[in-house]
Design a protein around this motif. Structure first.
Motif, PDB file in Angstrom:
ATOM      1  N   LYS A  63     124.030 103.279  39.674  1.00 26.54           N
ATOM      2  CA  LYS A  63     123.072 104.407  39.656  1.00 26.54           C
ATOM      3  C   LYS A  63     122.533 104.712  41.055  1.00 26.54           C
ATOM      4  O   LYS A  63     121.748 105.641  41.216  1.00 26.54           O
ATOM      5  CB  LYS A  63     121.872 104.065  38.769  1.00 26.54           C
ATOM      6  CG  LYS A  63     122.184 103.819  37.297  1.00 26.54           C
ATOM      7  CD  LYS A  63     120.893 103.517  36.534  1.00 26.54           C
ATOM      8  CE  LYS A  63     120.164 102.316  37.111  1.00 26.54           C
ATOM      9  NZ  LYS A  63     118.921 101.937  36.391  1.00 26.54           N
ATOM     10  N   ALA A 100     126.662 108.179  42.757  1.00 23.93           N
ATOM     11  CA  ALA A 100     125.348 108.501  42.181  1.00 23.93           C
ATOM     12  C   ALA A 100     124.428 109.107  43.245  1.00 23.93           C
ATOM     13  O   ALA A 100     123.728 110.094  42.985  1.00 23.93           O
ATOM     14  CB  ALA A 100     124.716 107.241  41.595  1.00 23.93           C
ATOM     15  N   GLN A 148     122.725 112.852  43.358  1.00 23.97           N
ATOM     16  CA  GLN A 148     121.266 113.012  43.412  1.00 23.97           C
ATOM     17  C   GLN A 148     120.853 113.955  44.537  1.00 23.97           C
ATOM     18  O   GLN A 148     119.775 114.552  44.488  1.00 23.97           O
ATOM     19  CB  GLN A 148     120.596 111.645  43.594  1.00 23.97           C
ATOM     20  CG  GLN A 148     120.626 110.787  42.330  1.00 23.97           C
ATOM     21  CD  GLN A 148     120.431 109.302  42.614  1.00 23.97           C
ATOM     22  OE1 GLN A 148     119.913 108.923  43.667  1.00 23.97           O
ATOM     23  NE2 GLN A 148     120.856 108.451  41.697  1.00 23.97           N
TER      24      GLN A 148
END
Length: 362
Positions: free
Chosen positions: A92, A272, A276
């Motif tokens: 993540k 990830a 973002q």
């Protein structure tokens, strides 16, 4: 049950106030107190037992490829003896840990990890290894002492030859010795001051501790505990795992972009972080302008809106005023902005200031 470092008895003899920390019993301070220990490191020299930190060896033909995938920084252009800081991320983009990698040879790297994360980190590395590589937890073999402060190098030179001292910051001499004791001598630290960290055989820790304190008397060297270690790293604005970052905070959010090489082909968490985009929150410095001391996990407000929370905070002995670090919405992160922090139901005013709070003059 808390573990003891090889220097436990030495701390007790020196009047250390022993507390549990990261699975170990360590001195939070000595009779001198945190402020005197802090000031000793800023003005003279301090000696810390950091033997609770973890050490992991990464060896084999594919050692470099494994580090490149596991860690966000780039290790391809390192020379032997060089050290490099890096976060290690999950899928993540959150931070599993932050650590230091030393290159000993093309097929051998020495990794230093945070004490509380050692087992987690080691398991993470084993679960994500590939090709011809071996990760070995060698933490039990090593004690680690940190000699820090403007007089640190003068003290070290009393017990070792110049060829055993690294010439540059973030470099180490692997086959060094001090006072006849073999050790890795590394020009690194967590205080914002000049100094070294020494890695040596656990059984020789007491001997090295006494040798350094004896040779540093003239320079005002004193033993220092966890309390001063924390106030020193706060003044120097160094992030602490579990406070400024964790598995839900990316290294980009906490201001560690210099150690995240998005130009690398791949690493765990890269996709990830790309998805973002620009971080929506940022780590900032807060200088308290109102009355009170701000600690961690306190809400930060601007223009009547909740904009984030503090991650660490304390009164800084050298600077002479309280500061904090906070993760706040990027929209409100510019220096000069006035914010309010809720401290036990009361609003304490602070101003966002550039980091670091303290930087030593060369």
């Amino acid at each position: 049950m808390e573990l003891k470092t090889p220097l436990y008895e030495a701390h007790v003899r020196a009047g250390g106030k022993m507390v549990p920390f990261a699975g170990y019993t360590l001195p939070v301070q000595y009779g001198t107190g945190v402020i005197k220990e802090h000031m000793a490191v800023r003005e003279r020299a301090g000696l810390f037992d950091v033997s609770h930190m973890g050490e992991i060896l990464c060896e084999g033909r594919d050692a470099l490829d494994n580090l490149q995938m596991l860690l966000t920084n780039n290790f391809a252009n390192m020379s032997d003896g060089q050290a490099r800081y890096s976060p290690m991320c999950n899928e993540k983009g959150g931070t599993v840990d932050d650590l230091i990698v030393y290159k000993e040879a093309d097929d051998r790297y020495f990794i230093v990890v945070n004490a509380a994360n050692k087992d987690k980190d080691y398991e993470w590395m084993l679960a994500h290894q590939s090709g011809e590589v071996t990760f070995t937890d060698v933490s039990e073999r090593y004690a680690q002492l940190a000699l820090q402060g403007p007089q640190a190098m003068k003290i070290l030179r009393k017990i070792t030859k110049e060829e055993h001292i690294p010439q540059k910051y973030y470099h180490a001499v692997f086959d060094g010795e001090a006072g006849g004791i073999p050790c890795i001598i590394s020009k690194t630290g967590y205080t914002g001051e000049d100094g070294v960290e020494l890695y040596l055989d656990s059984e020789k820790a007491g001997e090295m501790w006494d040798l350094l304190l004896e040779n540093g008397k003239e320079e005002g060297l004193i033993p220092c505990g966890l309390g001063a270690r924390d106030t020193l790293r706060m003044e120097a604005s160094m992030p602490l795992y579990g406070q400024e970052m964790d598995e839900d905070v990316t290294p980009l959010e906490t201001g560690l972009g210099f150690a995240v090489k998005m130009s690398k082909e791949d690493f765990i968490g890269k996709k990830a972080m790309e998805e973002q985009g620009e971080p929506k929150r940022k780590r900032v410095g807060l200088k308290v302008t109102g009355r009170g001391i701000i600690r961690e996990h306190q809400d930060v407000y601007a223009e009547g809106k909740l904009i984030g929370h503090t991650t660490s905070g304390t009164h800084c002995p050298y600077l002479g005023y309280p500061v904090a670090m906070a993760l706040v919405s990027a929209k409100y992160a510019e220096p000069g902005r006035t914010v309010s922090v809720e401290v036990r139901g009361r609003m304490v005013e602070a101003k966002i200031v550039p980091l670091p709070f303290y930087k030593r003059s060369k």
